[in-house]
Design a protein around this motif. Structure first.
Motif, PDB file in Angstrom:
ATOM      1  N   VAL A 254       0.843  -1.198   0.000  1.00  0.00           N
ATOM      2  CA  VAL A 254       0.000   0.000   0.000  1.00  0.00           C
ATOM      3  C   VAL A 254       0.876   1.244   0.000  1.00  0.00           C
ATOM      4  O   VAL A 254       1.778   1.382   0.839  1.00  0.00           O
ATOM      5  CB  VAL A 254      -0.926   0.021   1.231  1.00  0.00           C
ATOM      6  CG1 VAL A 254      -1.783   1.284   1.234  1.00  0.00           C
ATOM      7  CG2 VAL A 254      -1.810  -1.216   1.264  1.00  0.00           C
TER       8      VAL A 254
ATOM      9  N   GLY B 278       0.801   5.620  -0.159  1.00  0.00           N
ATOM     10  CA  GLY B 278      -0.094   6.756   0.002  1.00  0.00           C
ATOM     11  C   GLY B 278       0.412   7.783   0.980  1.00  0.00           C
ATOM     12  O   GLY B 278       1.582   7.770   1.374  1.00  0.00           O
TER      13      GLY B 278
ATOM     14  N   SER C 128      -3.616   6.721   4.393  1.00  0.00           N
ATOM     15  CA  SER C 128      -3.360   5.289   4.216  1.00  0.00           C
ATOM     16  C   SER C 128      -2.595   4.664   5.376  1.00  0.00           C
ATOM     17  O   SER C 128      -2.470   3.440   5.425  1.00  0.00           O
ATOM     18  CB  SER C 128      -2.574   5.050   2.915  1.00  0.00           C
ATOM     19  OG  SER C 128      -1.227   5.485   3.040  1.00  0.00           O
TER      20      SER C 128
ATOM     21  N   SER D 128      -6.599   3.998  10.128  1.00  0.00           N
ATOM     22  CA  SER D 128      -6.695   3.303   8.841  1.00  0.00           C
ATOM     23  C   SER D 128      -6.541   1.790   8.999  1.00  0.00           C
ATOM     24  O   SER D 128      -6.939   1.027   8.113  1.00  0.00           O
ATOM     25  CB  SER D 128      -5.644   3.831   7.852  1.00  0.00           C
ATOM     26  OG  SER D 128      -4.334   3.413   8.202  1.00  0.00           O
TER      27      SER D 128
ATOM     28  N   LYS E 248      -7.874  -1.758   6.982  1.00  0.00           N
ATOM     29  CA  LYS E 248      -6.959  -2.801   6.500  1.00  0.00           C
ATOM     30  C   LYS E 248      -7.146  -4.110   7.258  1.00  0.00           C
ATOM     31  O   LYS E 248      -6.956  -5.194   6.682  1.00  0.00           O
ATOM     32  CB  LYS E 248      -5.522  -2.295   6.581  1.00  0.00           C
ATOM     33  CG  LYS E 248      -5.207  -1.298   5.458  1.00  0.00           C
ATOM     34  CD  LYS E 248      -3.819  -0.691   5.580  1.00  0.00           C
ATOM     35  CE  LYS E 248      -3.795   0.386   6.636  1.00  0.00           C
ATOM     36  NZ  LYS E 248      -2.534   1.146   6.675  1.00  0.00           N
TER      37      LYS E 248
ATOM     38  N   ILE F 274      -1.430  -1.276  -4.262  1.00  0.00           N
ATOM     39  CA  ILE F 274      -2.534  -0.333  -4.155  1.00  0.00           C
ATOM     40  C   ILE F 274      -1.989   1.084  -4.054  1.00  0.00           C
ATOM     41  O   ILE F 274      -1.230   1.410  -3.135  1.00  0.00           O
ATOM     42  CB  ILE F 274      -3.426  -0.645  -2.944  1.00  0.00           C
ATOM     43  CG1 ILE F 274      -4.120  -1.993  -3.125  1.00  0.00           C
ATOM     44  CG2 ILE F 274      -4.470   0.470  -2.748  1.00  0.00           C
ATOM     45  CD1 ILE F 274      -4.963  -2.435  -1.940  1.00  0.00           C
TER      46      ILE F 274
ATOM     47  N   TRP G 174      -3.063   4.478  -3.099  1.00  0.00           N
ATOM     48  CA  TRP G 174      -4.152   5.074  -2.319  1.00  0.00           C
ATOM     49  C   TRP G 174      -3.935   6.590  -2.324  1.00  0.00           C
ATOM     50  O   TRP G 174      -3.120   7.121  -1.577  1.00  0.00           O
ATOM     51  CB  TRP G 174      -4.128   4.506  -0.911  1.00  0.00           C
ATOM     52  CG  TRP G 174      -5.282   4.879  -0.027  1.00  0.00           C
ATOM     53  CD1 TRP G 174      -6.081   5.972  -0.130  1.00  0.00           C
ATOM     54  CD2 TRP G 174      -5.747   4.135   1.109  1.00  0.00           C
ATOM     55  NE1 TRP G 174      -7.019   5.975   0.875  1.00  0.00           N
ATOM     56  CE2 TRP G 174      -6.843   4.855   1.644  1.00  0.00           C
ATOM     57  CE3 TRP G 174      -5.336   2.946   1.728  1.00  0.00           C
ATOM     58  CZ2 TRP G 174      -7.532   4.418   2.780  1.00  0.00           C
ATOM     59  CZ3 TRP G 174      -6.026   2.517   2.860  1.00  0.00           C
ATOM     60  CH2 TRP G 174      -7.111   3.239   3.373  1.00  0.00           C
TER      61      TRP G 174
ATOM     62  N   PHE H 185      -7.095   3.603  -5.417  1.00  0.00           N
ATOM     63  CA  PHE H 185      -8.137   4.204  -4.585  1.00  0.00           C
ATOM     64  C   PHE H 185      -8.064   5.717  -4.799  1.00  0.00           C
ATOM     65  O   PHE H 185      -7.030   6.329  -4.510  1.00  0.00           O
ATOM     66  CB  PHE H 185      -7.920   3.908  -3.106  1.00  0.00           C
ATOM     67  CG  PHE H 185      -8.075   2.471  -2.692  1.00  0.00           C
ATOM     68  CD1 PHE H 185      -8.588   1.512  -3.552  1.00  0.00           C
ATOM     69  CD2 PHE H 185      -7.703   2.074  -1.413  1.00  0.00           C
ATOM     70  CE1 PHE H 185      -8.728   0.188  -3.148  1.00  0.00           C
ATOM     71  CE2 PHE H 185      -7.844   0.758  -0.996  1.00  0.00           C
ATOM     72  CZ  PHE H 185      -8.365  -0.190  -1.867  1.00  0.00           C
TER      73      PHE H 185
ATOM     74  N   TYR I 284     -10.234   0.989 -10.539  1.00  0.00           N
ATOM     75  CA  TYR I 284     -10.140   1.998  -9.483  1.00  0.00           C
ATOM     76  C   TYR I 284     -11.414   2.030  -8.651  1.00  0.00           C
ATOM     77  O   TYR I 284     -12.507   1.725  -9.135  1.00  0.00           O
ATOM     78  CB  TYR I 284      -9.858   3.389 -10.058  1.00  0.00           C
ATOM     79  CG  TYR I 284     -10.882   3.919 -11.032  1.00  0.00           C
ATOM     80  CD1 TYR I 284     -12.044   4.562 -10.590  1.00  0.00           C
ATOM     81  CD2 TYR I 284     -10.695   3.785 -12.414  1.00  0.00           C
ATOM     82  CE1 TYR I 284     -12.977   5.051 -11.492  1.00  0.00           C
ATOM     83  CE2 TYR I 284     -11.628   4.275 -13.321  1.00  0.00           C
ATOM     84  CZ  TYR I 284     -12.767   4.910 -12.852  1.00  0.00           C
ATOM     85  OH  TYR I 284     -13.694   5.387 -13.745  1.00  0.00           O
TER      86      TYR I 284
ATOM     87  N   GLN J 231     -13.464   6.557  -4.300  1.00  0.00           N
ATOM     88  CA  GLN J 231     -13.779   6.845  -2.907  1.00  0.00           C
ATOM     89  C   GLN J 231     -14.401   8.235  -2.746  1.00  0.00           C
ATOM     90  O   GLN J 231     -15.182   8.470  -1.816  1.00  0.00           O
ATOM     91  CB  GLN J 231     -12.521   6.718  -2.039  1.00  0.00           C
ATOM     92  CG  GLN J 231     -11.935   5.317  -2.076  1.00  0.00           C
ATOM     93  CD  GLN J 231     -10.771   5.121  -1.135  1.00  0.00           C
ATOM     94  OE1 GLN J 231     -10.640   4.064  -0.516  1.00  0.00           O
ATOM     95  NE2 GLN J 231      -9.904   6.109  -1.011  1.00  0.00           N
TER      96      GLN J 231
ATOM     97  N   GLN K 100     -14.080  -0.948   0.429  1.00  0.00           N
ATOM     98  CA  GLN K 100     -12.818  -1.465  -0.099  1.00  0.00           C
ATOM     99  C   GLN K 100     -12.819  -2.982  -0.195  1.00  0.00           C
ATOM    100  O   GLN K 100     -12.334  -3.546  -1.186  1.00  0.00           O
ATOM    101  CB  GLN K 100     -11.665  -0.982   0.786  1.00  0.00           C
ATOM    102  CG  GLN K 100     -11.429   0.521   0.706  1.00  0.00           C
ATOM    103  CD  GLN K 100     -10.426   1.010   1.731  1.00  0.00           C
ATOM    104  OE1 GLN K 100     -10.193   0.351   2.750  1.00  0.00           O
ATOM    105  NE2 GLN K 100      -9.845   2.173   1.494  1.00  0.00           N
TER     106      GLN K 100
END
Length: 232
Positions: free
Chosen positions: A35, A37, A41, A46, A50, A93, A95, A150, A188, A191, A224
């Protein structure tokens, strides 16, 4: 009443079992995930989202995100730098944060740092160039990579952070994020549009104008998980 109760109990149990089997039949069940971001993120809250990925999809997650980061090379420890430090994972990902927007980084054009401009490194300062860099770099790291994106979520620090019809607002950044994903065939999760956050429920789901609280991430995490289980 007793037969009806037994029927309802059987129906609920079967439905829950069917949902569990459906998630385990996801092509992404048990995959390793990287991930990238900004703070949205990686802040402690967060983990609520996850952990839902882990519990529902058995994913093994590695976080590379850094607070303050954006896609532009000028924005903190950018996602470009984060991807440079990554190894081989099943899923990557990207994010998107709000940082490129809130810090007025240049949006750029969807073809920045692509074959269309000869991979012009001068374009890495734009959000678009940064996104295209990350995608190209990931495929160099792992040609078999699965990449998901995302989009930025809504922010409530000003009208442009949440109004989808403010053409000078964050919607411009989000629309370009989606354009680049469509260029490269990358699924995608919108969000910004689908998160379900607004000025009426902001206090329930956000701890400050930009960052969600545990309840906000639980709401987002459900979205998600649905996306990651069977991405379209």
């Amino acid at each position: 009443m007793k037969p009806l109760y037994i029927y309802l109990l059987f129906f609920v149990s079967f439905h829950c079992f069917a949902q569990e089997i459906e998630i385990k039949n996801s092509p992404n069940y048990g995959k390793t995930v990287a991930v990238f971001g900004g703070s949205v993120s990686v802040i402690p809250a967060s983990e609520t989202a996850k952990n839902m990925w882990k519990e529902s999809l058995g994913m093994e997650i590695t976080n590379f995100g850094v607070g303050g980061a954006g896609f532009s090379s000028l924005q903190g420890k950018s996602l470009q730098q984060q991807v440079d430090e990554a190894g081989v994972f099943d899923i990557y990902i990207l994010w998107a944060s709000t940082n490129d927007y809130t810090n007025n980084r240049e949006i750029g054009n969807y073809v920045d740092y692509t074959e269309f401009d000869g991979f012009d490194e001068g374009k890495l300062v734009t959000q678009a160039g940064g996104i295209n860099y990350c995608i190209k770099k990931i495929y160099e790291l792992n040609p078999n990579a699965t990449i998901y994106f995302f989009t930025s979520s809504k922010a409530f620090n000003n009208r442009g952070g949440y109004d989808p019809f403010d053409q000078e607002g964050m919607v411009k950044y989000v629309e370009l994020q989606k354009q680049i994903c469509e260029l490269h065939g990358i699924p995608y999760l919108d969000q910004f549009g689908l998160g379900g956050y607004n000025v009426y429920n902001q206090e329930l789901y956000y701890r400050d104008p930009i960052h969600m609280n545990d309840a906000g991430y639980k709401k987002l995490g459900a979205l998600q998980v649905s996306f990651l289980a069977f991405p379209q």
